[in-house]
Scaffold this motif. Structure first.
Motif, PDB file in Angstrom:
ATOM      1  N   GLU B  20       0.811  -1.213   0.000  1.00 33.70           N
ATOM      2  CA  GLU B  20       0.000   0.000   0.000  1.00 33.70           C
ATOM      3  C   GLU B  20       0.841   1.258   0.000  1.00 33.70           C
ATOM      4  N   ASP B  21       2.122   1.106   0.318  1.00 29.93           N
ATOM      5  CA  ASP B  21       2.967   2.290   0.372  1.00 29.93           C
ATOM      6  C   ASP B  21       3.071   2.934  -0.999  1.00 29.93           C
ATOM      7  N   VAL B  22       3.036   4.284  -1.016  1.00 33.55           N
ATOM      8  CA  VAL B  22       3.196   4.953  -2.308  1.00 33.55           C
ATOM      9  C   VAL B  22       4.667   5.021  -2.692  1.00 33.55           C
ATOM     10  N   LEU B  23       5.536   4.936  -1.675  1.00 27.36           N
ATOM     11  CA  LEU B  23       6.967   4.979  -1.972  1.00 27.36           C
ATOM     12  C   LEU B  23       7.722   4.082  -1.000  1.00 27.36           C
ATOM     13  N   THR B  24       8.598   3.255  -1.529  1.00 22.34           N
ATOM     14  CA  THR B  24       9.496   2.473  -0.693  1.00 22.34           C
ATOM     15  C   THR B  24      10.929   2.758  -1.140  1.00 22.34           C
ATOM     16  N   VAL B  25      11.711   3.303  -0.237  1.00 20.96           N
ATOM     17  CA  VAL B  25      13.132   3.506  -0.514  1.00 20.96           C
ATOM     18  C   VAL B  25      13.872   2.475   0.315  1.00 20.96           C
ATOM     19  N   ASP B  26      14.525   1.540  -0.374  1.00 22.36           N
ATOM     20  CA  ASP B  26      15.042   0.359   0.310  1.00 22.36           C
ATOM     21  C   ASP B  26      16.560   0.269   0.166  1.00 22.36           C
ATOM     22  N   GLY B  27      17.253   0.727   1.206  1.00 20.81           N
ATOM     23  CA  GLY B  27      18.710   0.595   1.240  1.00 20.81           C
ATOM     24  C   GLY B  27      19.428   1.318   0.116  1.00 20.81           C
ATOM     25  N   HIS B  39      23.955   6.885   1.882  1.00 12.77           N
ATOM     26  CA  HIS B  39      24.372   5.568   2.352  1.00 12.77           C
ATOM     27  C   HIS B  39      23.202   4.842   3.007  1.00 12.77           C
ATOM     28  N   ASP B  40      22.776   3.751   2.392  1.00 13.57           N
ATOM     29  CA  ASP B  40      21.775   2.858   2.968  1.00 13.57           C
ATOM     30  C   ASP B  40      20.558   3.619   3.518  1.00 13.57           C
ATOM     31  N   VAL B  41      19.972   4.439   2.659  1.00 12.53           N
ATOM     32  CA  VAL B  41      18.786   5.197   3.084  1.00 12.53           C
ATOM     33  C   VAL B  41      17.553   4.324   2.890  1.00 12.53           C
ATOM     34  N   ARG B  42      16.738   4.215   3.959  1.00  9.59           N
ATOM     35  CA  ARG B  42      15.504   3.431   3.806  1.00  9.59           C
ATOM     36  C   ARG B  42      14.343   4.081   4.560  1.00  9.59           C
ATOM     37  N   PHE B  43      13.229   4.206   3.878  1.00 13.75           N
ATOM     38  CA  PHE B  43      11.995   4.675   4.519  1.00 13.75           C
ATOM     39  C   PHE B  43      10.836   4.395   3.571  1.00 13.75           C
ATOM     40  N   THR B  44       9.630   4.491   4.104  1.00 12.87           N
ATOM     41  CA  THR B  44       8.449   4.308   3.254  1.00 12.87           C
ATOM     42  C   THR B  44       7.489   5.467   3.482  1.00 12.87           C
ATOM     43  N   ILE B  45       6.643   5.692   2.496  1.00 16.60           N
ATOM     44  CA  ILE B  45       5.613   6.724   2.636  1.00 16.60           C
ATOM     45  C   ILE B  45       4.267   6.101   2.294  1.00 16.60           C
ATOM     46  N   ARG B  46       3.288   6.347   3.157  1.00 15.64           N
ATOM     47  CA  ARG B  46       1.941   5.807   2.926  1.00 15.64           C
ATOM     48  C   ARG B  46       1.044   6.846   2.262  1.00 15.64           C
ATOM     49  N   LEU B 222      18.094  13.793   7.064  1.00 15.25           N
ATOM     50  CA  LEU B 222      19.318  13.404   6.370  1.00 15.25           C
ATOM     51  C   LEU B 222      20.495  14.169   6.968  1.00 15.25           C
ATOM     52  N   ALA B 223      21.570  13.433   7.271  1.00 16.49           N
ATOM     53  CA  ALA B 223      22.811  14.096   7.668  1.00 16.49           C
ATOM     54  C   ALA B 223      23.961  13.233   7.172  1.00 16.49           C
ATOM     55  N   ALA B 224      24.897  13.855   6.520  1.00 14.08           N
ATOM     56  CA  ALA B 224      26.075  13.161   6.001  1.00 14.08           C
ATOM     57  C   ALA B 224      25.689  11.930   5.181  1.00 14.08           C
ATOM     58  N   GLY B 225      24.617  12.028   4.444  1.00 15.26           N
ATOM     59  CA  GLY B 225      24.240  10.948   3.542  1.00 15.26           C
ATOM     60  C   GLY B 225      23.488   9.813   4.193  1.00 15.26           C
ATOM     61  N   ARG B 226      23.276   9.888   5.526  1.00 15.79           N
ATOM     62  CA  ARG B 226      22.509   8.841   6.193  1.00 15.79           C
ATOM     63  C   ARG B 226      21.172   9.421   6.652  1.00 15.79           C
ATOM     64  N   ALA B 227      20.201   8.535   6.841  1.00 15.90           N
ATOM     65  CA  ALA B 227      18.861   9.030   7.136  1.00 15.90           C
ATOM     66  C   ALA B 227      18.276   8.381   8.378  1.00 15.90           C
ATOM     67  N   ALA B 228      17.491   9.142   9.137  1.00 14.58           N
ATOM     68  CA  ALA B 228      16.646   8.593  10.196  1.00 14.58           C
ATOM     69  C   ALA B 228      15.229   9.013   9.869  1.00 14.58           C
ATOM     70  N   SER B 229      14.291   8.075  10.002  1.00 15.89           N
ATOM     71  CA  SER B 229      12.929   8.457   9.642  1.00 15.89           C
ATOM     72  C   SER B 229      11.955   7.981  10.699  1.00 15.89           C
TER      73      SER B 229
END
Lengths: 293, 280
Positions: B20-27, B39-46, B222-229
């Motif tokens: 159902e996610d409209v966007l999946t960013v996987d690693g 670097h290894d960015v992952r998150f999803t958007i509903r 995003l900081a220094a190419g890494r992500a927290a979501s």
């Protein structure tokens, strides 16, 4: 009334076969150049168009050497040059300009050699002037079908790619996101420009051909903000300049100093400039800032 | 895994079905000129979510958007976009003021800009364009040349261009960067309204999170190419961002606004994200 008409249109204008060919070929070329020119200007490719025109000198002068219509040479070299420019031109604007400049220089160098041979090794008098500045009254009527075919091909390309070209001239990123193949679209547009440039090289000469490509379009976009109307206006302005130019050139057979007629290309380019200046003087019309239209 | 992503991931009980996610960013990792920018960015958007992509200049926001749009191939990882497709609003488009392209032309090209042939005048197409112009409060500038519009006006036309094809996800690259405060608030309110009313998910990049705090459902920091979501209040915390930045930062709340400040307060404190202007 009749006397006034005779004063404007010298006797024999409508019964002269070369005039018929000039009006027909010149008219078709003006319409094609006006339409293609709209996209040349919108995409900021006036310099590329100019370079293609210069390069067409090579083919035009080569054609004289082997005795075929210069139109084949104009079109052959400028379409080939468009292909080379697209191949070596990286997508960055500066790379594109460099690629254009390099191909243009190489083409003109060869053109200089051919023109030299034209004047020294063949009996064709005036080849240089015909190639560089055009000679509308000496166009052979046998090229009419070729002109029509090249014109239709060029207009067909931009008509088919109308929306992708508009969108990518606004932003190539937006075009890519919408699924436009920007590279192919751009290459095909360059081919259409090459065809239009070689057609106007036939009528007003290779050196002046971009005037017919860029001038009417630059004038038309002052008149309206609607892209489809700009194409129509641009074609009409080019047509008016060409036909009026032919009329004036015909009349000029009776003018000083030599009483041998002034070149058509001079009149066409002068009229384009006058139209452009008139449009510049006109206050910006609808489609300016909201509230001012 | 060192990233706090697992703890903060949205894969809670209300999103069991990732299809159902409209966007999946996987690693996703991405390289620009040999340098690793993501670097290894992952998150999803509903669907219908309003997500802020926050980071300072050079953190990799634009690169990430370009990877999601398919304008840049990722060095590793995958991006999956749901069927509705993606609408994209670039920061600015360069168009001379005399270029004959009206605002309504650009909006219409969002519908069929990839199609061949010259469109015949069509009442239904015109109606759609008019509706879209109204939706972004831009009816009055529909006939103006795009190159003549101000930054804020152009922004709204670009939003209309991106929305007219009814995408499931709208991506905006720093839409607030060139706007004055009033237009900034207008654009944020407009986007929040669209996301809510039309159930279109919004991913909006910004170097400053404060204007988005009232409307943001979740944040990708995003900081220094890494992500927290995750939900904003779970991500924008000292320990999470310290780990992301790789050095100690404090998160300070002032009158509903957030300041991210580097250092331990015993030396030179450098605010990494500037505060919003005092007047609001």
């Amino acid at each position: 009334m009749n006397r006034v008409l005779t004063a404007i249109v010298e006797p024999g204008f409508f019964s002269s076969a070369p005039v018929h060919v000039a009006l027909l070929v010149g008219g078709m070329v003006a319409v094609v150049s006006g339409i293609i020119g709209t996209f040349t200007v919108m995409r900021g490719q006036s310099y590329a168009g100019h370079a293609l025109a210069d390069i067409s000198v090579t083919g035009g002068s080569g054609s004289f050497l082997i005795g075929i219509s210069p139109l084949w040479g104009f079109a052959g070299t400028s379409v080939a040059a468009a292909g080379i420019m697209d191949l070596i031109g990286v997508r960055r604007p500066r790379g594109r300009d460099l690629a254009t400049g390099i191909v243009r220089g190489a083409g003109l160098g060869l053109g200089a050699l051919f023109l030299y041979w034209d004047t020294t090794h063949t009996s064709t008098t005036g080849a240089t002037v015909t190639i560089l500045f055009g000679s509308m009254f000496t166009i052979d009527s046998s090229v009419i079908p070729v002109v029509a075919a090249f014109g239709l091909a060029a207009v067909g390309i931009v008509a088919a790619l109308y929306r992708p070209l508009l969108l990518s001239s606004a932003s190539s990123d937006l075009a890519v996101v919408r699924g436009v193949r920007v590279r192919t679209t751009g290459a095909l547009c360059l081919v259409a420009i090459a065809l239009a440039v070689s057609l106007s090289a036939l009528t007003i000469g290779a050196i002046l051909s971009t005037a017919l490509l860029v001038g009417p379009a630059a004038t038309a976009l002052r008149l309206t903000a609607r892209p489809a109307l700009v194409m129509i206006w641009s074609a009409l302005i080019g047509l008016a300049a060409t036909w009026l130019g032919i009329l004036l050139a015909f009349d000029s057979y009776y003018w000083p100093p030599a009483r041998q007629g002034w070149p058509v290309s001079f009149f066409v380019v002068a009229l384009i400039l006058i139209f452009y200046l008139l449009a510049q003087a006109r206050p910006a019309g609808r489609g300016g800032k909201p509230g001012r239209g | 895994m060192t990233m706090p992503r697992t703890a903060l991931s949205p894969d809670g009980p209300d999103s069991q079905d990732s299809r159902e996610d409209v966007l999946t960013v996987d690693g996703v990792s991405a390289r620009l000129g040999g340098r690793e920018v993501l670097h290894d960015v992952r998150f999803t958007i509903r669907p219908g979510e309003f997500v802020g992509l926050i980071g300072s200049n050079g953190a990799g926001k634009t690169t990430l958007l370009r990877v999601i749009l398919g304008l840049l191939p990722p060095a590793a990882g995958k991006v999956r976009v749901s069927e509705g497709g993606v609408g994209y609003v670039p920061q600015k488009i360069q168009l001379d003021p005399d270029m004959p392209l009206r605002a309504r032309d650009l909006v219409g090209l969002g519908l069929d800009g990839q199609r061949l042939g010259i469109p015949l005048p069509s009442r239904s197409r015109r109606k759609l364009v008019d509706e879209m112009l109204r939706a972004v409060d831009a009816e009055h500038i529909g006939d103006a040349r795009v190159g003549n519009l101000s930054g804020g006006e152009q922004q709204r036309i670009l939003i209309a261009h991106a929305l007219i094809s009814r995408p499931g996800l709208l991506l905006l690259d720093e839409p607030l960067a060139n706007l004055d405060i009033a237009s900034e608030q207008e654009v944020v309110a407009l986007l929040a309204r669209i996301a809510r009313e039309q159930r279109i998910a919004v991913l909006i990049s910004a170097h400053e999170m404060n204007p988005l705090l009232p409307v943001m459902d979740r944040i990708v920091y995003l900081a220094a190419g890494r992500a927290a979501s995750g939900p904003t209040d779970e991500v924008v915390r000292g320990e999470v961002l310290s780990e992301l930045y790789g050095h100690h930062v404090d998160v300070i709340h002032v009158h509903g606004r957030v300041l991210v400040v580097a250092g331990r307060g015993d030396g030179l404190d450098i605010p990494l994200v500037p505060a919003a202007p005092a007047a609001s």
